[in-house]
Design a protein around this motif. Structure first.
Motif, PDB file in Angstrom:
ATOM      1  N   ASP A 114     124.897  53.161  25.860  1.00  0.00           N
ATOM      2  CA  ASP A 114     123.583  52.624  26.185  1.00  0.00           C
ATOM      3  C   ASP A 114     123.643  51.227  26.790  1.00  0.00           C
ATOM      4  N   ASP A 115     124.848  50.707  27.088  1.00  0.00           N
ATOM      5  CA  ASP A 115     124.960  49.338  27.594  1.00  0.00           C
ATOM      6  C   ASP A 115     124.154  49.121  28.866  1.00  0.00           C
ATOM      7  N   ARG A 116     124.242  50.085  29.797  1.00  0.00           N
ATOM      8  CA  ARG A 116     123.505  49.915  31.053  1.00  0.00           C
ATOM      9  C   ARG A 116     121.999  49.886  30.792  1.00  0.00           C
ATOM     10  N   ALA A 117     121.534  50.758  29.892  1.00  0.00           N
ATOM     11  CA  ALA A 117     120.109  50.789  29.565  1.00  0.00           C
ATOM     12  C   ALA A 117     119.663  49.508  28.873  1.00  0.00           C
ATOM     13  N   ARG A 118     120.588  48.862  28.165  1.00  0.00           N
ATOM     14  CA  ARG A 118     120.269  47.587  27.509  1.00  0.00           C
ATOM     15  C   ARG A 118     120.219  46.433  28.511  1.00  0.00           C
ATOM     16  N   GLY A 119     120.623  46.677  29.732  1.00  0.00           N
ATOM     17  CA  GLY A 119     120.643  45.621  30.732  1.00  0.00           C
ATOM     18  C   GLY A 119     121.890  44.776  30.697  1.00  0.00           C
ATOM     19  N   LEU A 120     122.981  45.325  30.140  1.00  0.00           N
ATOM     20  CA  LEU A 120     124.232  44.582  30.051  1.00  0.00           C
ATOM     21  C   LEU A 120     125.120  44.858  31.252  1.00  0.00           C
ATOM     22  N   PRO A 121     125.907  43.889  31.687  1.00  0.00           N
ATOM     23  CA  PRO A 121     126.852  44.113  32.783  1.00  0.00           C
ATOM     24  C   PRO A 121     127.874  45.182  32.404  1.00  0.00           C
TER      25      PRO A 121
END
Length: 522
Positions: A192-199
């Motif tokens: 879910d990193d991309r969905a969290r807005g993380l690089p």
């Protein structure tokens, strides 16, 4: 390189680093039994474990890499080399040109089987630092296997997504084995990193910071100081000296591990931008935290949000370690402390670590305002609230101790027993004395929260050179205990019964006995 040259990390390393090495192999092994050549010891899987998602053969043995670019010579090291037997190809990444072992990339809930083979001339075992695993998979020194011996790990990843690591963990030889190269990264990924807005992708960088000393022939020199630890005079990042890391403009996630034996880093950027912390040892914080600098003790990890958008293409930004008061020792409070014979770079000295060369356009992302709330353990469930389990750092006969005791392989004192399923508060105290110094303390068997710190008045001036950069806002498995300080922790022993360790992660202190067992009883 010839086979003879590859047979050891360095003759000089063995001779200087361990005056005790030969004596250890003779005296310490008497009365102890290690699995014979070809023996495989197996950690049984937990009941109802999921199917194996990743199976790896992991070998500890001699290798050679170029550590000194000026000489171009291959340096003898020890390294973990891995081979994926089953599972996703991206789950194991080898680094043939580095001192580091392969990087594991797994997800929470996946089951791993790792067959460890020891090709060294001395016993070894692997500890999965920060991971909550069963007793038999934790890498306790009593499980060390001799040359030709093997050990099968079998565990399910229960930890939150984050940066963890693994390293050698034999009794009295952890320092020289990790220094020689026996360490690697263990990344628990979050889909879910991309969905969290993380690089993600190329903007997600893991950097291992270590110090080393090399002789005129480019070979490793290991000359530890039992009191202070080992300090090298050269800084390596991911196995390379003071490298330039190429980045694009835009947002990046920097995952940092202090893989040094005893050096503490006070991290900052040369342009004085704030350090935006998004994660610690046990994964993401509840929300980003801004600090003027970040302190990273041996074994600790931290993750930073860094935006290079304000840096023009072709411009270098430096990560550096700034000066601080490394209190303790015979030089007194606030003195700069050296160690070993690395020379020229004492603990607390300022130096540059690596540069980030900015080139090309990248994605500039908005910094997330918050992440998921952290599930702290409430005070009402603490079985010893108001009466924390007290552990004092001490010294006797020039040996570091915990509560007046040094390590014994299976010994457990009456005050080192806890109940499975309980939540406890622990208080560690470093109350000074002539040899007071900072100690990175690591607890096995899970993560804890740091509740409070208190420094004695006579030590506050030295502590103030570091305190603003301590990252206590997240889940931890390692923390820095400053001179004259007491620190209260809270930990729940919720998953596994068995014999686990707590110790100083200054590896020379650990090898000299600053380690104890605690027993989690069902």
């Amino acid at each position: 390189m010839s086979g003879a040259r590859n047979s050891r990390p360095s003759r000089r390393l063995i001779i200087e680093g361990g005056v005790a090495a030969a004596a250890w192999l003779g005296a310490s092994c008497r009365g102890r039994s290690f699995p014979r050549i070809g023996t495989t010891v197996e950690a049984a899987p937990a009941p109802n474990a999921p199917p194996v998602a990743l199976e790896v053969a992991l070998r500890a043995g001699p290798a050679g890499v170029v550590l000194d670019p000026a000489s171009g010579r291959s340096t003898r090291i020890w390294r973990f080399d891995g081979k994926r037997i089953a599972g996703a190809e991206a789950a194991l990444v080898n680094h043939a040109d580095s001192t580091l072992g392969p990087t594991f990339r797994v997800r929470r809930g996946q089951r791993l089987r790792v067959d460890f083979e020891n090709a060294l001339d001395e016993p070894s075992i692997v500890h999965w630092h920060g991971l909550q695993v069963p007793e038999a998979s934790d890498g306790h020194p009593r499980f060390a296997v001799g040359r030709g011996g093997a050990y099968r790990y079998d565990f399910t990843v229960l930890n939150r997504p984050g940066l963890y690591w693994y390293h050698a963990h034999p009794d009295r030889r952890t320092g020289p084995q990790v220094y020689a190269g026996l360490a690697g990264l263990f990344l628990v990924e979050d889909p879910d990193d991309r969905a969290r807005g993380l690089p993600v992708g190329e903007a997600d960088l893991a950097l291992v910071i270590q110090d080393r000393a090399l002789d005129a022939d480019g070979e490793l020199v290991y000359a530890p100081n039992t009191m202070l630890g080992f300090l090298g005079d050269r800084i390596f990042v991911n196995g390379r000296q003071t490298p330039a890391v190429t980045v694009r403009t835009g947002s990046h996630r920097l995952r940092l591990l202090n893989g040094s034996n005893s050096r503490v880093y006070k991290l900052a950027f040369n342009d004085d931008r704030p350090m935006i912390v998004i994660a610690s040892d046990g994964g993401l914080l509840a929300a980003p935290v801004r600090k003027p600098y970040v302190v990273l003790a041996p074994g600790e990890r931290v993750e930073l949000w860094v935006d290079f958008s304000r840096s023009s293409s072709g411009q270098a930004v430096w990560l550096e370690s700034r000066a601080f008061a490394a209190a303790g020792g015979m030089s007194g409070m606030g003195g700069m402390m050296g160690g070993g014979r690395g020379g020229g770079l004492p603990n607390g000295a300022p130096f540059r670590i690596c540069s980030f060369d900015v080139g090309g356009a990248g994605d500039q992302l908005p910094l997330p305002v918050r992440f998921e709330p952290l599930a702290w353990r409430p005070e009402r469930e603490v079985v010893n609230r108001g009466r924390p389990r007290r552990i004092d750092v001490s010294m006797s006969m020039m040996r570091w101790q915990l509560n007046g005791r040094s390590f014994e392989m299976t010994e457990v004192a009456a005050d080192e027993r806890v109940k499975l399923g309980s939540t406890e508060d622990w208080e560690l105290r470093n109350l000074g004395g002539m040899m007071a110094m900072a100690h990175p303390i690591h607890l096995h068997a899970g993560q804890f929260q740091v509740l409070e710190r208190e420094v004695a008045p006579q030590w506050r001036a030295a502590a103030d050179t570091l305190r603003a950069g301590l990252v206590d806002e997240g889940w931890k498995d390692t923390f820095l205990l400053l001179p004259g300080e007491r620190v209260r922790l809270r930990m729940r022993f919720e998953r596994y019964a068995g014999l686990f360790l707590y110790h100083c992660h200054n590896l020379e202190h650990e090898d000299a006995g600053m380690m104890r067992n605690f027993l989690v009883e069902a």
